[in-house]
Enzyme design. Structure first.
Site, short mmCIF file in Angstrom:
data_model
loop_
_atom_site.label_atom_id
_atom_site.label_comp_id
_atom_site.label_asym_id
_atom_site.label_seq_id
_atom_site.Cartn_x
_atom_site.Cartn_y
_atom_site.Cartn_z
N ARG A 78 -47.98 15.89 -24.15
CA ARG A 78 -49.28 16.32 -23.63
C ARG A 78 -50.31 15.19 -23.72
O ARG A 78 -50.36 14.46 -24.70
CB ARG A 78 -49.76 17.53 -24.46
CG ARG A 78 -51.10 18.05 -24.02
CD ARG A 78 -51.31 19.46 -24.46
NE ARG A 78 -51.54 19.61 -25.89
CZ ARG A 78 -51.83 20.77 -26.47
NH1 ARG A 78 -51.90 21.87 -25.75
NH2 ARG A 78 -52.03 20.84 -27.77
N ARG A 100 -55.69 33.49 -36.72
CA ARG A 100 -54.49 32.72 -37.02
C ARG A 100 -53.77 33.26 -38.26
O ARG A 100 -52.71 32.75 -38.62
CB ARG A 100 -54.86 31.27 -37.32
CG ARG A 100 -55.10 30.39 -36.09
CD ARG A 100 -53.93 29.58 -35.78
NE ARG A 100 -53.88 28.23 -35.36
CZ ARG A 100 -54.43 27.63 -34.32
NH1 ARG A 100 -55.30 28.22 -33.59
NH2 ARG A 100 -54.13 26.40 -34.01
N LYS A 119 -51.68 28.81 -24.01
CA LYS A 119 -52.81 29.75 -24.16
C LYS A 119 -54.06 29.21 -23.46
O LYS A 119 -54.75 29.95 -22.77
CB LYS A 119 -53.12 29.98 -25.65
CG LYS A 119 -51.97 30.59 -26.43
CD LYS A 119 -52.37 30.96 -27.86
CE LYS A 119 -52.79 29.79 -28.73
NZ LYS A 119 -51.73 28.81 -29.02
P1 AMP Z 1 -55.48 24.53 -31.53
O1 AMP Z 1 -56.09 23.68 -30.49
O2 AMP Z 1 -55.79 25.99 -31.36
O3 AMP Z 1 -54.00 24.30 -31.71
O4 AMP Z 1 -56.19 24.14 -32.93
C1 AMP Z 1 -56.11 22.81 -33.45
C2 AMP Z 1 -56.32 22.84 -34.95
O5 AMP Z 1 -57.62 23.39 -35.25
C3 AMP Z 1 -55.35 23.69 -35.75
O6 AMP Z 1 -54.14 23.02 -36.02
C4 AMP Z 1 -56.17 24.00 -37.00
O7 AMP Z 1 -56.22 22.87 -37.86
C5 AMP Z 1 -57.57 24.19 -36.44
N1 AMP Z 1 -57.80 25.60 -36.07
C6 AMP Z 1 -57.98 26.13 -34.81
N2 AMP Z 1 -58.18 27.45 -34.86
C7 AMP Z 1 -58.13 27.80 -36.18
C8 AMP Z 1 -58.23 29.03 -36.89
N3 AMP Z 1 -58.43 30.20 -36.24
N4 AMP Z 1 -58.12 29.00 -38.24
C9 AMP Z 1 -57.94 27.86 -38.91
N5 AMP Z 1 -57.80 26.66 -38.31
C10 AMP Z 1 -57.90 26.62 -36.95
#
Ligand code: AMP
Length: 225
Positions: free
Chosen positions: A130, A91, A16
């Site tokens: 990664r 999410r 993404k």
């Molecule tokens: P990502 O980089 O999008 O995979 O996000 C890393 C971490 O940030 C996730 O595993 C969650 O702990 C937190 N996070 C990111 N976006 C959200 C969201 N929309 N709602 C809740 N937690 C989030």
């Protein structure tokens, strides 16, 4: 279509962020990644960052009220008024409802939800390998698929590369579990709303990008006629 209000949906590691970077340049839209915003808060040691870190390191979701407030402010900021690319939000259904409510209040609506699909086994391989630049987390490498020229050094700015805490295998498994149980229901949610577009994330990033770009261009054309 005067605005392009887009969501990138898909499991962690689907690409993404990579696609968002490219689409941001194609369509001049701000890339709003909740994960990046939270990591910045963690790096700055803010109260929000300290609270969020506990959840992030465990691969759990940060509480909805924290995230929703952050995003509703962000989509009404100057550079997002003509459109945005949301990455990592919503999410779960509660966040999706909150987004709809916030957009309704602003007299805006979503243009499309772009779903990038990748099987779990591929995701584990991708995420565990990664590496990200300590200085700029949008500089992303992979030990097997996209290695830097010199081990553990960023090609673009010479900074050190590191593994994100939540890219460790045990945490990855939990992030995938959280995705399947909480985020995946959004596929039906947005399909029923007629907004969902699917893309095969096993293809190489250039191909995925071409498909998504063509889909958005078509959406724009359909809206004009
Ligand atoms: P990502 O980089 O999008 O995979 O996000 C890393 C971490 O940030 C996730 O595993 C969650 O702990 C937190 N996070 C990111 N976006 C959200 C969201 N929309 N709602 C809740 N937690 C989030």
């Amino acid at each position: 279509m005067s605005q392009l209000n887009l969501i990138l949906l898909g499991p962690p590691g689907a690409g993404k962020g990579t696609q968002a970077d490219r689409l941001r340049d194609d369509f001049v839209l701000p890339h709003i990644s909740t994960g990046d915003i939270l990591r910045e808060q963690v790096a700055q040691g803010t109260e929000l960052g300290k609270e969020a870190r506990r959840y992030m390191d465990a691969g759990e979701l940060v509480p909805d009220d924290v995230i929703v407030g952050m995003i509703t402010d962000r989509i009404d900021a100057g550079d997002a008024r003509d459109g945005f690319l949301l990455d990592g939000f919503p999410r779960n259904e509660k966040q999706a409802d909150a987004l709809k409510e916030a957009l309704d209040k602003l007299g805006r609506r979503l243009s499309a939800v772009l779903l990038i699909e990748v099987p779990d086994d591929d995701l584990v391989r991708r995420l565990a390998g990664r590496r990200v630049c300590v200085k700029n987390p949008t500089h992303i490498y992979h030990v097997d698929f996209d290695p830097p020229k010199h081990d553990d050094v960023c090609d673009q700015d010479g900074a050190r590369l590191m593994q994100r805490d939540d890219d460790r295998e045990e945490t990855i498994r939990n992030r995938l579990h959280v995705y399947h149980s909480q985020t995946e229901p959004l596929i039906d949610y947005y399909d029923e709303a007629g907004l969902l577009r699917r893309f095969d994330g096993r293809r190489n990033p250039d191909e995925v990008h071409r498909h998504i770009r063509a889909t958005i261009a078509t959406l724009r054309l359909e809206d004009e006629f």
